[in-house]
Write an enzyme that holds these catalytic residues in place. Structure first.
Site, PDB file in Angstrom:
ATOM      1  N   LYS A 175       0.857  -1.190   0.000  1.00 33.71           N
ATOM      2  CA  LYS A 175       0.000   0.000   0.000  1.00 33.71           C
ATOM      3  C   LYS A 175       0.886   1.231   0.000  1.00 33.71           C
ATOM      4  O   LYS A 175       2.012   1.183   0.485  1.00 33.71           O
ATOM      5  CB  LYS A 175      -0.897   0.025   1.250  1.00 33.71           C
ATOM      6  CG  LYS A 175      -2.184   0.795   1.055  1.00 33.71           C
ATOM      7  CD  LYS A 175      -3.173  -0.031   0.285  1.00 33.71           C
ATOM      8  CE  LYS A 175      -4.555   0.534   0.277  1.00 33.71           C
ATOM      9  NZ  LYS A 175      -5.520  -0.507  -0.119  1.00 33.71           N
TER      10      LYS A 175
HETATM   11  N1  GLU Z   1      -7.029  -0.161  -3.296  1.00 36.47           N
HETATM   12  C1  GLU Z   1      -7.794  -1.321  -3.627  1.00 36.47           C
HETATM   13  C2  GLU Z   1      -7.896  -2.255  -2.438  1.00 36.47           C
HETATM   14  O1  GLU Z   1      -7.861  -1.835  -1.303  1.00 36.47           O
HETATM   15  C3  GLU Z   1      -7.317  -1.988  -4.896  1.00 36.47           C
HETATM   16  C4  GLU Z   1      -5.878  -2.409  -4.945  1.00 36.47           C
HETATM   17  C5  GLU Z   1      -5.412  -2.864  -6.319  1.00 36.47           C
HETATM   18  O2  GLU Z   1      -6.220  -2.869  -7.247  1.00 36.47           O
HETATM   19  O3  GLU Z   1      -4.240  -3.216  -6.424  1.00 36.47           O
HETATM   20  O4  GLU Z   1      -8.111  -3.427  -2.580  1.00 36.47           O
END
Ligand code: GLU
Length: 439
Positions: free
Chosen positions: A129
């Site tokens: 993240k």
């Molecule tokens: N931010 C999204 C999540 O929390 C998607 C992450 C992604 O597509 O890599 O799952």
């Protein structure tokens, strides 16, 4: 930067003083992610060495960098983060969040949830993240572009199509991904669409990625409703949050015939016992940009929204919404978590006692990263899938994960969140044992 001249000229620009992070790891979200993990680890009798390895991320990076505001003399110092929780499963994967509360602990919690989410879906990724501590609503488009490009340069060595693949999260979108893709591509000298997912389709984004999280949540609500013998066509639904996830989830629930009796956004919450007309809501939003003032509904508080009697309650906004304080008053049959970390550990116990069926975040909102995986596969193969193919594959993967989680939950008599976590953790633990310890 402040100067005496600036001191006397406060109205120009919108320079905010740098917020100094006092305790980067100190985050209630990290505490939640770690306690959920430790609860699952104890129940599954996880090897202690592996347990300790998974409690913290493998790699973290904090950067502070300058962002020039539109007022040319104003340069704000901004903090950014990228965290890779598990590097065992393949490249790491996870979104980038722009929010004024972001710190290392929060980003680490989100990265940890990404690990379990990817593993539960059987995607070949570990969790990651990123985040930048700013309020994107207060920035102009040129400011956001400069901020994004500089942040992308700061984390340039950490990301890459085989290393770590960012995507949108709260406060970021396809445009932000396009800027990151461009910044990265400028460094290597050719276009690298596969370095990010959630891009605009014309740059190699996948059909269906934009609405994938909301669509996936509703596929799972349908499975849960069938399991509980609830006819969605006669059901009532309440959705908290009208951003990318909430808006699409509302739309797909409406399509299945559910009556949408409550919705909310940053401005207010709305209630209409007969069901909101979504065409009217969307027309209103086009003209007014926020829900507040919408005529054909009653304005209620966020707390009242969450406590409405309904079949489906979908928190699709922020973390920490359902806590020990309000869990006793939650009156839904299915709690469908579109947001990451909306429910506290104490609330989980209360909801279980009340017999509420929970679609936990790592299952409920996994549609986004699953279609992100499809996007990455399409990019690396230089081949594009139809929307129909994307949705069919998404449905198959989500329903399979739902079934595995439900079977484990019933067999081991544990709640759906713990069952989903054990599903995710056990594959990572197995992979770690097989790879062994270097050197
Ligand atoms: N931010 C999204 C999540 O929390 C998607 C992450 C992604 O597509 O890599 O799952």
């Amino acid at each position: 930067m402040s100067s005496n001249k600036k001191e006397n000229d406060k109205d120009k620009g919108h320079h905010t003083p740098v917020s100094i992070p006092k305790a980067e790891w100190d985050s209630s979200m990290l505490e939640l992610a770690q306690s959920q993990f430790l609860k699952a680890a104890a129940l599954m009798d996880l090897d202690e060495n592996i347990r300790d390895r998974l409690l913290f991320p493998q790699r973290t990076m904090i950067v502070s960098f300058p962002c020039r505001l539109d007022e040319y003399s104003d340069v704000e110092t901004v903090f950014g983060y990228r965290v890779q929780h598990v590097l065992t499963m393949g490249p790491t994967k996870g979104g980038i969040r722009y929010h004024e509360d972001v710190n290392l602990g929060e980003v680490s919690a989100l990265a940890m949830w990404m690990t379990w989410k990817c593993s539960l879906m059987h995607l070949p990724f570990g969790g990651a993240k990123g985040g930048v501590r700013i309020n994107p609503q207060k920035m102009s488009r040129p400011e956001l572009q400069r901020l994004t490009r500089r942040y992308a340069m700061e984390i340039n060595n950490m990301i890459g199509p085989d290393k770590d693949i960012p995507a949108p999260d709260m406060g970021t979108n396809a445009q932000v991904m396009a800027w990151i893709m461009d910044t990265y591509s400028q460094q290597v000298g050719y276009a690298v669409p596969e370095v990010v997912t959630g891009k605009p389709v014309v740059l190699g984004g996948s059909h269906g990625r934009e609405e994938a999280t909301g669509r996936g949540l509703v596929y799972l609500i349908k499975e849960a409703a069938d399991h509980l013998n609830i006819d969605l066509n006669k059901s009532t639904a309440v959705i908290q949050g009208y951003g990318n996830v909430g808006r699409h989830a509302t739309h797909f629930l409406d399509e299945l015939g559910a009556s949408i009796i409550g919705i909310s956004d940053v401005s207010c919450a709305l209630y209409n016992s007969k069901g909101l007309n979504l065409h009217e809501v969307n027309d209103w939003l086009e003209k007014n940009s926020v829900l507040q003032g919408f005529p054909n509904a009653d304005e209620i508080s966020n707390q009242e929204l969450l406590e409405l009697e309904c079949d489906v309650l979908a928190p699709c906004a922020l973390q920490n919404q359902i806590t020990a304080d309000n869990a006793p008053y939650i009156k839904c049959k299915i709690l469908a978590e579109g947001a990451n970390g909306p429910t506290s550990l104490e609330a989980d116990g209360i909801l279980a006692d009340k017999g509420i069926f929970v679609l936990p975040d790592i299952l409920g909102n996994a549609g986004g990263v699953t279609v992100s995986y499809f996007e990455w596969v399409q990019n690396t193969q230089e081949f594009s899938w139809t929307l129909e193919k994307v949705n069919n594959h998404l449905h198959k993967i989500l329903v399979h994960a739902f079934q595995r989680t439900l079977v484990r939950s019933q067999r081991d008599k544990i709640d759906m969140r713990t069952a989903a976590l054990i599903e995710g953790i056990s594959r990572v633990a197995e992979a770690k044992l097989l790879r062994g310890v270097f050197p």
